[in-house]
Write an enzyme that holds these catalytic residues in place. Structure first.
Site, short mmCIF file in Angstrom:
data_model
loop_
_atom_site.label_atom_id
_atom_site.label_comp_id
_atom_site.label_asym_id
_atom_site.label_seq_id
_atom_site.Cartn_x
_atom_site.Cartn_y
_atom_site.Cartn_z
N ASP A 275 102.36 -32.33 -43.05
CA ASP A 275 101.93 -32.70 -44.27
C ASP A 275 102.38 -33.88 -44.86
O ASP A 275 103.64 -34.36 -44.77
CB ASP A 275 101.89 -31.47 -45.09
CG ASP A 275 100.72 -31.65 -46.14
OD1 ASP A 275 99.88 -32.65 -46.21
OD2 ASP A 275 100.83 -30.69 -46.99
N ASN B 177 89.61 -29.68 -42.70
CA ASN B 177 89.67 -31.29 -42.79
C ASN B 177 88.29 -31.78 -42.62
O ASN B 177 88.16 -33.09 -43.11
CB ASN B 177 90.86 -31.57 -41.79
CG ASN B 177 92.19 -31.26 -42.28
OD1 ASN B 177 93.02 -31.35 -41.35
ND2 ASN B 177 92.43 -31.29 -43.45
C1 FPP Z 1 98.23 -34.09 -43.29
O1 FPP Z 1 98.46 -35.16 -44.16
C2 FPP Z 1 98.09 -34.81 -41.89
C3 FPP Z 1 96.64 -34.57 -41.23
C4 FPP Z 1 95.83 -33.70 -41.81
C5 FPP Z 1 96.57 -35.04 -39.79
C6 FPP Z 1 97.79 -35.13 -39.00
C7 FPP Z 1 97.52 -35.92 -37.77
C8 FPP Z 1 98.33 -36.81 -37.14
C9 FPP Z 1 99.93 -36.86 -37.51
C10 FPP Z 1 97.93 -37.74 -36.25
C11 FPP Z 1 97.40 -37.41 -34.99
C12 FPP Z 1 98.33 -36.29 -34.26
C13 FPP Z 1 98.37 -36.16 -33.03
C14 FPP Z 1 98.88 -34.96 -32.62
C15 FPP Z 1 98.05 -37.16 -31.84
P1 FPP Z 1 97.69 -35.49 -45.30
O2 FPP Z 1 96.45 -36.40 -44.94
O3 FPP Z 1 96.95 -34.04 -45.66
O4 FPP Z 1 98.64 -36.08 -46.30
P2 FPP Z 1 98.46 -35.76 -47.92
O5 FPP Z 1 98.57 -34.29 -48.18
O6 FPP Z 1 99.62 -36.56 -48.52
O7 FPP Z 1 97.06 -36.46 -48.39
#
Ligand code: FPP
Length: 247
Positions: free
Chosen positions: A22, A70
């Site tokens: 996250d 998401n």
């Molecule tokens: C959470 O940060 C992250 C995600 C919803 C996506 C995670 C994806 C990756 C790291 C890239 C692809 C992964 C792989 C395994 C190839 P957020 O967007 O919720 O952050 P925020 O809470 O600060 O908005």
């Protein structure tokens, strides 16, 4: 800083670590960059953490890459995440094979965009013989979804007369979950300062140690993983017993 890796007790390394990655968006915002660049930087952490986990003998690493919730994000971000997944899986297959990493996935995969599903299936197929560490991507995953699905499957078997309700055991229920065959995680990590489970592996983390860190996912690397493992190793896991009963 002293070497964190050397402080880890090799006999008490968790077999399975699950991570809620996250804070990509906030990491990017802090730097005045678009959110998508946060996700791109998050891929670097995925690579570093997978390699570090393999090095110290972790057998399963489950990463929450995309939840069913998401889909509610702006369509451009959803599309960017799906493309990033395709690009990452395609680009990493060679290194996954070099490092002995078997790729697999949990979640409602059939509902992923066809190009994402196709690449994912190829990645799974091309790495299926590796056995050093299993990287489980939770994609379009929701714990409530899989618990309901398991319940429906068992209810169908009861209805068909194959099973009595009082014969349903924990093992039978686990067999219906998308994680069947994978041991429960002993350690669950969530980055970015949030302290909630967000519909991730609700059944499987019943006895997991929870580790929350304020670090945003793109800044979570090898040393951060080792710190989480050291914290885990310093805890007493009693499973309902008292200290004196533990050997
Ligand atoms: C959470 O940060 C992250 C995600 C919803 C996506 C995670 C994806 C990756 C790291 C890239 C692809 C992964 C792989 C395994 C190839 P957020 O967007 O919720 O952050 P925020 O809470 O600060 O908005």
């Amino acid at each position: 800083m002293s070497d964190l890796k050397s402080q880890i007790n090799p006999d008490k390394v968790p077999q399975h670590i699950a991570i809620i990655m996250d804070g990509n968006g906030r990491w990017a915002k802090q730097k005045g960059m678009p959110r998508v660049l946060g996700h791109r930087s998050g891929v670097k952490s995925v690579r570093e953490v997978t390699e570090a986990a393999a090095q110290i003998g972790v057998k399963y690493l489950t990463l929450y890459a995309f939840s069913t919730e998401n889909w509610n994000r702006p369509p451009a971000e959803v599309m960017a995440l799906m493309s990033l997944l395709v690009e990452t899986i395609k680009g990493e297959i060679r290194d996954l094979n070099k490092n002995g990493v078997r790729l697999t996935a949990i979640g409602d995969l059939e509902a992923l965009p066809p190009s994402t599903l196709k690449t994912l299936r190829e990645g799974i197929e091309k790495t299926k013989d590796n056995d050093r560490v299993t990287l489980v991507l939770a994609l379009n995953y929701s714990a409530k979804w899989e618990i309901l699905r398991a319940t429906r499957h068992l209810a169908e078997r009861v209805k068909a007369g194959e099973l009595q309700p009082d014969e349903i055991s924990e093992a039978m229920f686990e067999h219906e979950l998308s994680t069947h065959g994978i041991p429960d995680p002993e350690l669950l990590i969530r980055t970015s300062g949030e302290a909630r489970l967000s519909n991730f592996l609700l059944w499987q983390v019943a006895y997991a140690e929870l580790y929350f860190t304020p670090i945003f996912w793109p800044d979570f690397g090898r040393d951060e993983l080792f710190k989480a493992i050291l914290s885990y190793q310093n805890r007493e896991r009693r499973f309902g017993m008292i200290s004196e009963q533990l050997t």
